[in-house]
Design an enzyme around this catalytic site. Structure first.
Site, PDB file in Angstrom:
ATOM      1  CB  CYS A   2      14.629   6.171 -31.595  1.00 35.45           C
ATOM      2  SG  CYS A   2      13.186   7.103 -32.073  1.00 35.45           S
ATOM      3  NE  ARG A  32      16.028   1.076 -28.583  1.00 34.47           N
ATOM      4  CZ  ARG A  32      16.285   1.428 -27.339  1.00 34.47           C
ATOM      5  NH1 ARG A  32      16.977   0.634 -26.564  1.00 34.47           N
ATOM      6  NH2 ARG A  32      15.866   2.563 -26.843  1.00 34.47           N
ATOM      7  CD1 TRP A  81       8.457   2.506 -33.378  1.00 33.36           C
ATOM      8  CD2 TRP A  81       7.848   4.102 -31.919  1.00 33.36           C
ATOM      9  NE1 TRP A  81       7.262   2.152 -32.827  1.00 33.36           N
ATOM     10  CE2 TRP A  81       6.859   3.100 -31.942  1.00 33.36           C
ATOM     11  CE3 TRP A  81       7.671   5.180 -31.072  1.00 33.36           C
ATOM     12  CZ2 TRP A  81       5.716   3.156 -31.145  1.00 33.36           C
ATOM     13  CZ3 TRP A  81       6.535   5.244 -30.280  1.00 33.36           C
ATOM     14  CH2 TRP A  81       5.574   4.237 -30.325  1.00 33.36           C
ATOM     15  CG  ASN A 107      17.025   7.064 -29.215  1.00 33.48           C
ATOM     16  OD1 ASN A 107      17.004   7.226 -30.418  1.00 33.48           O
ATOM     17  ND2 ASN A 107      17.520   5.971 -28.637  1.00 33.48           N
ATOM     18  N   GLY A 108      14.051  10.214 -27.909  1.00 35.64           N
ATOM     19  CA  GLY A 108      13.324  11.021 -26.932  1.00 35.64           C
ATOM     20  C   GLY A 108      12.526  12.105 -27.625  1.00 35.64           C
ATOM     21  CD  GLU A 488       2.405 -11.276 -20.236  1.00 44.21           C
ATOM     22  OE1 GLU A 488       1.912 -10.164 -19.986  1.00 44.21           O
ATOM     23  OE2 GLU A 488       3.366 -11.419 -21.008  1.00 44.21           O
ATOM     24  CE  LYS A 492       3.733 -11.159 -24.590  1.00 43.28           C
ATOM     25  NZ  LYS A 492       4.007 -10.586 -23.344  1.00 43.28           N
ATOM     26  CD  GLU A 495       2.646  -7.741 -26.300  1.00 44.81           C
ATOM     27  OE1 GLU A 495       2.816  -6.524 -26.162  1.00 44.81           O
ATOM     28  OE2 GLU A 495       3.089  -8.569 -25.487  1.00 44.81           O
ATOM     29  CG  HIS A 511     -21.731  -9.377 -13.515  1.00 43.78           C
ATOM     30  ND1 HIS A 511     -22.960  -9.305 -12.919  1.00 43.78           N
ATOM     31  CD2 HIS A 511     -20.962 -10.151 -12.701  1.00 43.78           C
ATOM     32  CE1 HIS A 511     -22.943  -9.992 -11.779  1.00 43.78           C
ATOM     33  NE2 HIS A 511     -21.733 -10.528 -11.630  1.00 43.78           N
ATOM     34  CE  LYS A 610      12.217  -6.361 -24.587  1.00 42.97           C
ATOM     35  NZ  LYS A 610      11.174  -7.354 -24.245  1.00 42.97           N
TER      36      LYS A 610
HETATM   37  C1  G6P Z   1       6.616  -1.839 -23.709  1.00 43.64           C
HETATM   38  C2  G6P Z   1       6.844  -3.253 -24.202  1.00 43.64           C
HETATM   39  C3  G6P Z   1       6.157  -4.255 -23.286  1.00 43.64           C
HETATM   40  C4  G6P Z   1       6.618  -4.041 -21.850  1.00 43.64           C
HETATM   41  C5  G6P Z   1       6.353  -2.603 -21.389  1.00 43.64           C
HETATM   42  C6  G6P Z   1       6.985  -2.311 -20.036  1.00 43.64           C
HETATM   43  O1  G6P Z   1       5.283  -1.472 -23.908  1.00 43.64           O
HETATM   44  O2  G6P Z   1       6.356  -3.399 -25.533  1.00 43.64           O
HETATM   45  O3  G6P Z   1       6.480  -5.578 -23.690  1.00 43.64           O
HETATM   46  O4  G6P Z   1       5.973  -4.945 -21.018  1.00 43.64           O
HETATM   47  O5  G6P Z   1       6.946  -1.691 -22.323  1.00 43.64           O
HETATM   48  O6  G6P Z   1       8.355  -2.420 -20.140  1.00 43.64           O
HETATM   49  P1  G6P Z   1       9.345  -2.561 -18.916  1.00 43.64           P
HETATM   50  O7  G6P Z   1      10.703  -2.527 -19.540  1.00 43.64           O
HETATM   51  O8  G6P Z   1       9.097  -1.362 -18.040  1.00 43.64           O
HETATM   52  O9  G6P Z   1       9.044  -3.820 -18.224  1.00 43.64           O
END
Ligand code: G6P
Length: 615
Positions: A2, A32, A81, A107-108, A488, A492, A495, A511, A610
């Site tokens: 949020c 976000r 959200w 938020n929260g 990574e 990507k 996601e 394996h 985010k």
């Molecule tokens: C969320 C985001 C990711 C990010 C992760 C950790 O899941 O979607 O892209 O890597 O949080 O975030 P941070 O701000 O702790 O690096």
């Protein structure tokens, strides 16, 4: 997650119409992740708060309700959200009390909302949503009935709440104020002339204010158009925040698309500059020297993070092993409880988080601190919760990252962590001065190296992505320091392009995973510049080819694997320790182009946020 933006102003004192300023802030919170949005406003003449809200994209809701045209000089807005209650109109924020005299955005998660709701319902309050948030306006209404002082009612209400919150509240009782409270969820005041903001995120007000005060846990207070009042809820005393006012160096261009189709591609291409700024930060800050001292004095060293930042953490642990002969235990932040039994005084935790607000990482950090461990934070956001709660804060200088999927923050984290590992290896005598300087010299040239990649691969990456966009699954394989990069790359693709992708050490194929491989299956190899690993990977490439997989290599120019690979994405040659710096961009680009080819918006991946402030 949020987002919150609130503005209060003196009529006529703002550069744009107040509701337009809030609307623009709301658009900057889109990244976000959200499913609904809403606005509430009051003015001196109001007898009720005006609330406009609903499910959908902000632009659609603007068409339906005219968010940017709402009257009033004190306005709060929100992107939601869904956590408690489905993403439907009635659950969107702001929420109001029975008398529609109070509106709240939050938020929260309020953990004790069920008890509070039951109690308030028994006193005659009528709830219209399924959210935890709605208890807040009703609780303030109830307490205001007894106290006739809105701020003291608000404070009393906040004292009763359990859980995490960033709250902004407006009321017809004192229509020029926005009341706020923060615990475990970011909230920042933006100061202007004749107007002030409160927001969950700096970019939300950056267009109008560059002076910010980052609120701390348990801080409550209010802004008026000309002042801010903050107090610590636990000590009930005003906080002198004047020394905490920071000038935000990020420019509004940093937080805008600047002609690019998406933030993600802009941020991928910003990597050379982000690396350059991070290098300047490292060399001009003696935090890195202090961090080496803490590392030298540590019994055990742990490194933790979530998501992409975890891949940087894993890379750091592999680098410390190989460069410095030091054991660093990497763990995923939400798994912290498994490690707590062995943590004791004298241990050290490095917490990596671009936002500095990820609750899983924050909880891990607190658990380690409680057991006496020292904590070093690596974050991209100054004054955010994780650096603030650590003994030492180190920063990357990637600038604001708006795309939900992390890109430039990952490579800058890798750069900072590589610098730290090299400095440690030098301090313990595992690297000579000239060896350490050799690697540092290459790290210094990383902005140039990374800027050379795009012209080498752009067309190939685009063509490859066209093909990948019709596949349903892919493997990302590597060894050694290439493994976190493969992880990574897979994350990507998963996601943002919604193509299933799995990364694992290439030697594991036999394996189990190879059972899935059949003709045309994509196998992406990350090939570090390392003769030994290259030879091992050659065997793995052949294994895949023997099953008619399509082998794709992100590999240095002139690799011996070239003849074996069906598709090569060449990268510049550099020291193996720089693998995340040289090999990540092609993988980011593949994910980006594949998402676009499949018709998805890479900036707003479904179900993701985010900054995740719920455990
Ligand atoms: C969320 C985001 C990711 C990010 C992760 C950790 O899941 O979607 O892209 O890597 O949080 O975030 P941070 O701000 O702790 O690096």
């Amino acid at each position: 997650m949020c987002g919150i933006i609130g503005l209060t102003c003196i009529p006529g004192s703002t550069p744009d119409r107040p509701s337009l300023m809030v609307y623009r802030g709301l658009l900057r919170l889109e990244y976000r992740g959200y499913d609904s949005a809403g606005v509430a406003s009051v003015s001196a003449e109001s007898s009720r708060v005006v609330v406009l809200k609903g499910r959908g994209r902000i632009a659609e809701l603007e068409g339906k309700y005219g968010f940017s045209k709402v009257d009033g000089f004190t306005i709060v807005a929100h992107t939601r959200w869904a956590t408690h209650g489905a993403p439907i109109d009635v659950n969107a924020h702001p929420h109001t009390d029975c008398g529609t005299k109070i509106a709240v955005v939050h938020n929260g998660i309020i953990q004790n909302y069920r008890e509070l709701r039951r109690e308030l319902t028994s006193r005659g309050h009528i709830f219209v949503s399924e959210t935890d948030t709605e208890v807040v306006p009703h609780l303030v209404e109830e307490l205001y009935g007894k106290r006739r002082d809105i701020y003291s009612a608000f404070k009393k209400a906040v004292e009763v709440l359990e859980g995490s919150y960033a709250i902004a509240l407006i009321s017809v009782v004192e229509p020029d104020k926005i009341f706020f409270a923060r615990k475990d969820s970011p909230l920042i005041i933006g100061l202007g002339n004749g107007f002030n903001f409160v927001a969950s995120d700096i970019p939300a007000f950056l267009e109008y204010s560059r002076r910010a005060v980052v609120l701390r846990d348990y801080e409550v207070g209010y802004i008026t158009p000309v002042s801010a009042f903050i107090e610590d809820l636990r000590e009930s005393r005003p906080v002198d925040y004047t020394h905490r006012v920071r000038f935000i160096e990020w420019s509004i261009e940093d937080a805008s698309k600047g002609g690019y189709a998406h933030f993600m591609i802009k941020e991928i291409l910003e990597q050379p500059r982000a690396l350059k700024n991070t290098l300047q930060g490292i060399e001009g800050d003696d935090g890195f020297r202090k961090a080496v001292d803490l590392l030298l004095n540590a019994n055990r060293i742990y490194v933790t993070a979530a998501g992409t930042s975890y891949h940087a953490a894993l890379y750091y642990s592999l680098l410390m092993q190989r460069l410095a002969g030091a054991q660093v235990v990497p763990f995923i932040a939400s798994e912290h409880y498994s490690y707590e039994g062995v943590v004791s005084e004298g241990d050290l935790l490095i917490a990596v988080s671009q936002s500095g607000e990820t609750i899983d990482s924050l909880v891990a950090l607190r658990a380690f601190r409680e057991r006496g461990a020292k904590v070093i934070a690596l974050s991209n956001v100054i004054d955010s919760a994780i650096p603030r709660e650590s003994h030492l804060a180190l920063y990357t200088r990637a600038g604001p990252e708006i795309g939900v999927a992390a890109t430039k923050t990952f490579t800058t984290q890798a750069l900072a962590l590589a610098w730290l590992a090299v400095s440690y290896a030098l301090a313990v005598g595992r690297l000579t001065v000239s060896e350490a300087e050799g690697i540092r010299g290459e790290l210094r040239s990383s902005p140039r190296l990374v800027s050379e990649i795009m012209p080498l691969i752009e067309d190939r990456a685009r063509r490859l992505s066209e093909w990948l966009s019709a596949r349903s699954s892919a493997y990302y394989l590597s060894r050694g320091v290439g493994l976190p990069v493969a992880m990574e790359g897979a994350l990507k693709l998963k996601e943002i392009a919604y193509v299933h992708a799995e990364a694992y050490p290439a030697g594991e194929s036999k394996h189990g995973p190879i059972a899935l491989v059949s003709s045309g299956f994509p196998a992406v190899f990350v090939v570090p510049v390392d003769n030994y690993l290259e030879k091992l990977l050659l065997g793995n490439v052949q294994e895949m080819k023997a099953r008619s997989a399509v082998t794709i290599g992100v590999a240095p120019l002139g690799t011996s694997l070239e003849d074996q690979l069906d598709y090569l994405l060449p990268v510049p040659r550099a020291h193996w320790a720089l693998t995340p710096l040289t090999h990540t961009l092609p993988l980011q680009l593949i994910a980006y182009y594949t998402a676009v080819a499949r018709g998805f918006d890479p900036d707003k991946p479904r179900n993701l946020a985010k900054t995740v402030t719920v455990e």
